[in-house]
Motif scaffolding. Sequence first.
Motif, PDB file in Angstrom:
ATOM      1  N   LEU A  51     -75.052  -3.687  34.489  1.00 30.35           N
ATOM      2  CA  LEU A  51     -76.346  -3.635  35.190  1.00 30.35           C
ATOM      3  C   LEU A  51     -77.405  -2.759  35.562  1.00 30.35           C
ATOM      4  CD1 LEU A  51     -74.405  -4.434  38.525  1.00 30.35           C
ATOM      5  CD2 LEU A  51     -76.310  -5.534  37.300  1.00 30.35           C
ATOM      6  N   TYR A  76     -69.456  -7.711  39.061  1.00 33.12           N
ATOM      7  CA  TYR A  76     -70.041  -6.228  40.516  1.00 33.12           C
ATOM      8  C   TYR A  76     -69.614  -6.717  41.394  1.00 33.12           C
ATOM      9  CZ  TYR A  76     -71.216  -1.138  41.991  1.00 33.12           C
ATOM     10  OH  TYR A  76     -71.436  -0.205  42.264  1.00 33.12           O
ATOM     11  N   HIS A  78     -70.140  -4.811  45.006  1.00 35.58           N
ATOM     12  CA  HIS A  78     -71.046  -3.250  45.883  1.00 35.58           C
ATOM     13  C   HIS A  78     -69.507  -2.831  47.318  1.00 35.58           C
ATOM     14  CE1 HIS A  78     -75.056  -4.777  44.328  1.00 35.58           C
ATOM     15  NE2 HIS A  78     -74.953  -3.104  43.710  1.00 35.58           N
ATOM     16  N   TYR A  82     -74.143  -7.415  49.600  1.00 34.62           N
ATOM     17  CA  TYR A  82     -75.097  -7.762  49.285  1.00 34.62           C
ATOM     18  C   TYR A  82     -74.902  -9.304  49.593  1.00 34.62           C
ATOM     19  CZ  TYR A  82     -79.997  -8.849  50.250  1.00 34.62           C
ATOM     20  OH  TYR A  82     -81.172  -9.473  51.378  1.00 34.62           O
ATOM     21  N   PHE A  84     -76.934 -12.855  50.821  1.00 38.14           N
ATOM     22  CA  PHE A  84     -78.854 -13.179  50.626  1.00 38.14           C
ATOM     23  C   PHE A  84     -78.444 -13.837  52.366  1.00 38.14           C
ATOM     24  CE2 PHE A  84     -77.168 -14.125  46.025  1.00 38.14           C
ATOM     25  CZ  PHE A  84     -78.048 -12.643  45.561  1.00 38.14           C
ATOM     26  N   ASP A  85     -80.055 -14.191  52.090  1.00 30.53           N
ATOM     27  CA  ASP A  85     -80.489 -14.389  53.477  1.00 30.53           C
ATOM     28  C   ASP A  85     -80.783 -16.159  53.328  1.00 30.53           C
ATOM     29  OD1 ASP A  85     -81.658 -14.076  56.405  1.00 30.53           O
ATOM     30  OD2 ASP A  85     -82.904 -13.613  55.128  1.00 30.53           O
ATOM     31  N   TYR A  94     -74.899 -19.649  45.340  1.00 30.48           N
ATOM     32  CA  TYR A  94     -76.303 -18.990  44.502  1.00 30.48           C
ATOM     33  C   TYR A  94     -75.595 -18.835  43.285  1.00 30.48           C
ATOM     34  CZ  TYR A  94     -78.717 -15.185  42.964  1.00 30.48           C
ATOM     35  OH  TYR A  94     -79.948 -15.426  42.391  1.00 30.48           O
ATOM     36  N   LEU A  98     -78.179 -21.251  40.197  1.00 26.59           N
ATOM     37  CA  LEU A  98     -78.697 -20.405  38.620  1.00 26.59           C
ATOM     38  C   LEU A  98     -78.624 -20.934  37.396  1.00 26.59           C
ATOM     39  CD1 LEU A  98     -77.684 -16.517  39.087  1.00 26.59           C
ATOM     40  CD2 LEU A  98     -80.475 -18.031  39.915  1.00 26.59           C
ATOM     41  N   ARG A 139     -67.894 -16.217  45.737  1.00 26.84           N
ATOM     42  CA  ARG A 139     -69.101 -16.475  45.275  1.00 26.84           C
ATOM     43  C   ARG A 139     -68.892 -15.761  43.970  1.00 26.84           C
ATOM     44  NH1 ARG A 139     -74.099 -12.283  47.794  1.00 26.84           N
ATOM     45  NH2 ARG A 139     -73.027 -10.998  46.657  1.00 26.84           N
TER      46      ARG A 139
ATOM     47  N   ASP B 127     -83.720  -4.864  49.932  1.00 26.41           N
ATOM     48  CA  ASP B 127     -82.012  -3.646  49.730  1.00 26.41           C
ATOM     49  C   ASP B 127     -82.670  -3.772  48.224  1.00 26.41           C
ATOM     50  OD1 ASP B 127     -79.413  -3.235  48.956  1.00 26.41           O
ATOM     51  OD2 ASP B 127     -79.577  -3.611  51.472  1.00 26.41           O
ATOM     52  N   HIS B 128     -81.620  -2.284  47.432  1.00 27.83           N
ATOM     53  CA  HIS B 128     -81.570  -2.041  46.190  1.00 27.83           C
ATOM     54  C   HIS B 128     -80.854  -2.889  45.902  1.00 27.83           C
ATOM     55  CE1 HIS B 128     -78.339   0.711  47.451  1.00 27.83           C
ATOM     56  NE2 HIS B 128     -78.022   0.082  46.639  1.00 27.83           N
ATOM     57  N   ARG B 129     -79.575  -3.710  46.137  1.00 30.70           N
ATOM     58  CA  ARG B 129     -78.729  -4.099  45.747  1.00 30.70           C
ATOM     59  C   ARG B 129     -78.839  -5.732  45.675  1.00 30.70           C
ATOM     60  NH1 ARG B 129     -74.966  -3.721  50.430  1.00 30.70           N
ATOM     61  NH2 ARG B 129     -76.822  -4.214  51.222  1.00 30.70           N
ATOM     62  N   VAL B 130     -79.879  -6.471  46.272  1.00 32.26           N
ATOM     63  CA  VAL B 130     -80.362  -7.620  45.916  1.00 32.26           C
ATOM     64  C   VAL B 130     -80.493  -8.299  44.784  1.00 32.26           C
ATOM     65  CG1 VAL B 130     -82.329  -9.605  45.898  1.00 32.26           C
ATOM     66  CG2 VAL B 130     -82.027  -8.054  47.947  1.00 32.26           C
ATOM     67  N   GLU B 132     -79.320  -6.215  41.504  1.00 28.96           N
ATOM     68  CA  GLU B 132     -78.071  -5.958  41.243  1.00 28.96           C
ATOM     69  C   GLU B 132     -77.295  -7.169  41.278  1.00 28.96           C
ATOM     70  OE1 GLU B 132     -77.496  -1.471  40.890  1.00 28.96           O
ATOM     71  OE2 GLU B 132     -76.565  -2.117  42.273  1.00 28.96           O
ATOM     72  N   THR B 133     -77.042  -7.834  43.080  1.00 27.98           N
ATOM     73  CA  THR B 133     -76.629  -8.702  43.064  1.00 27.98           C
ATOM     74  C   THR B 133     -77.045 -10.090  41.748  1.00 27.98           C
ATOM     75  OG1 THR B 133     -75.983  -7.934  45.522  1.00 27.98           O
ATOM     76  CG2 THR B 133     -75.624 -10.282  44.871  1.00 27.98           C
ATOM     77  N   ALA B 134     -78.161 -10.005  41.892  1.00 26.30           N
ATOM     78  CA  ALA B 134     -78.522 -11.330  41.668  1.00 26.30           C
ATOM     79  C   ALA B 134     -78.156 -11.418  40.177  1.00 26.30           C
ATOM     80  CB  ALA B 134     -80.212 -11.725  41.336  1.00 26.30           C
ATOM     81  N   THR B 147     -85.185 -14.679  43.086  1.00 23.37           N
ATOM     82  CA  THR B 147     -84.126 -13.824  44.157  1.00 23.37           C
ATOM     83  C   THR B 147     -84.962 -13.168  45.652  1.00 23.37           C
ATOM     84  OG1 THR B 147     -82.150 -14.712  43.333  1.00 23.37           O
ATOM     85  CG2 THR B 147     -82.117 -13.661  45.365  1.00 23.37           C
ATOM     86  N   PHE B 150     -87.065 -14.556  47.448  1.00 30.05           N
ATOM     87  CA  PHE B 150     -86.910 -15.442  48.708  1.00 30.05           C
ATOM     88  C   PHE B 150     -85.819 -14.776  49.925  1.00 30.05           C
ATOM     89  CE2 PHE B 150     -83.130 -16.678  50.838  1.00 30.05           C
ATOM     90  CZ  PHE B 150     -83.489 -18.227  51.449  1.00 30.05           C
ATOM     91  N   GLU B 151     -85.845 -13.177  49.459  1.00 31.07           N
ATOM     92  CA  GLU B 151     -85.402 -12.221  50.056  1.00 31.07           C
ATOM     93  C   GLU B 151     -86.429 -11.748  50.822  1.00 31.07           C
ATOM     94  OE1 GLU B 151     -81.565 -11.897  51.024  1.00 31.07           O
ATOM     95  OE2 GLU B 151     -81.895 -13.976  49.559  1.00 31.07           O
TER      96      GLU B 151
END
Lengths: 208, 236
Positions: A51, A76, A78, A82, A84-85, A94, A98, A139, B127-130, B132-134, B147, B150-151
């Motif tokens: 990352l 990784y 956090h 986070y 997703f909404d 998710y 992809l 996830r 959020d800065h983690r969006v 990174e998470t993706a 992504t 969408f967020e």
Amino acid sequence: MRLELTKVRQSFGEQDLFVIDQLQLISGSAVHLHGPNGAGKSTLMKIMAGLQKPTAGQVKRIADADESDLQQAVIYLHQNPYLFDTNVRKNVEYGLRLQGRKDPKKVDRVLQWAGLDHLQQRQAHLLSGGERQRLALARALVLDPALILLDEPTSNLDAGSLERIEQMLKDLHQRGTGFLLSCHQDNALTKLCNQHWRLADGSLSGVD
Amino acid sequence: MNELWHTFSAAITQLASGDPMLWGIVGVSFSVSASALFIALLPALSVGFVLAYFRFPSRWALISLLNSLLAVPTVVVGLVLYMMLSRSGPLGDLNLLFTRPAMIIGQILLCFPLLVAMSLSAFQAADHRVLETAKTLGASPWQAFVTLLFEVRFALLAALVTAFGRIIAEVGSAMMVGGNILHHTRNITTAIALETGKGEFVQGVALGIVLLTLALVLNVSLGWMQSHSRVLRHGT
């Protein structure tokens, strides 16, 4: 799968945060990474997960002969994952989406494993701290990664949630998934680890 | 007072009768503004994303320039575009002056800075983690961008609604580069200006009612989106 770091250096401005000459992490390992605040644990984990690029050095993923690309995934997580909404189930789906895959049975199995099957239609933002960590693990797990890097997964967890996460990590390890977790204190999760690395004063110690 | 009431009721009657000329003017407005928004949207979101997530020299100068463009009056945009598209202008050979494409270009110039500014704020607030998470879950750069879209979808929809509201209600650029030609480039605002100048208030009021109704619908939608976003996030 083997994750190899060679002559990795991370600097901020003139100052080196850490320098690591050689480091290997093999899928199936269970590693506890500890060290003082600001030592660069999260940065190192993000570098390992691809990352973040280090200031210098190389990070390589070396696949075993019988592994597909998907089985080389390094994920990784956090400290506060986070989500997703959307709802719990779609969060788990998710990574599969992809890749253009649909595997409802696997998603059902993973949700059940994480103890979230009864919450699958709930908006992810409404979950408690422990449920959020479990969802983040679920996830990741649905993708069958080689390694999972957990950044302070025990912060904000009550005893019940910690026990559940411990069981999930045990299961993961039995399936051959390696994990590296950063934690300040020793706890049930760190006891699962067979290696203990310490990152402090710019260098990593305890590596075999 | 009676005169006003008479004009208002005549305007309602004209709208209800389905007058083809009147609704044709409304159609021009909607098709021009929707086209402009459609064309400007993806480039504007991309610029907003680059400005939010990448650091490069002159980034702040670019942001300041875009913010300054937000305040440019529509007639100035119309004037500049008129000079570019007129026969003696650098783009005169394209013969676009007094056509719908010219109106669309004018409205793109008006909504682009607004879309960039609002999407930039949306991306900066994300959020800065969006990302990174993706990425850690295997997203390609494009999938990670989608992504992120969408967020922050509610903030982006708000940008879209605001931009649409701005361009459908503008008169300066549409009048100058459209020429207010009936059945071709006459839209709601240029028609209102023309009819008012002639002292024919009924059609002007009828078109004004359409614009006001649109403003109401857009604002109610915006409010719904914002409250829906809060419900999703906080459950109340």
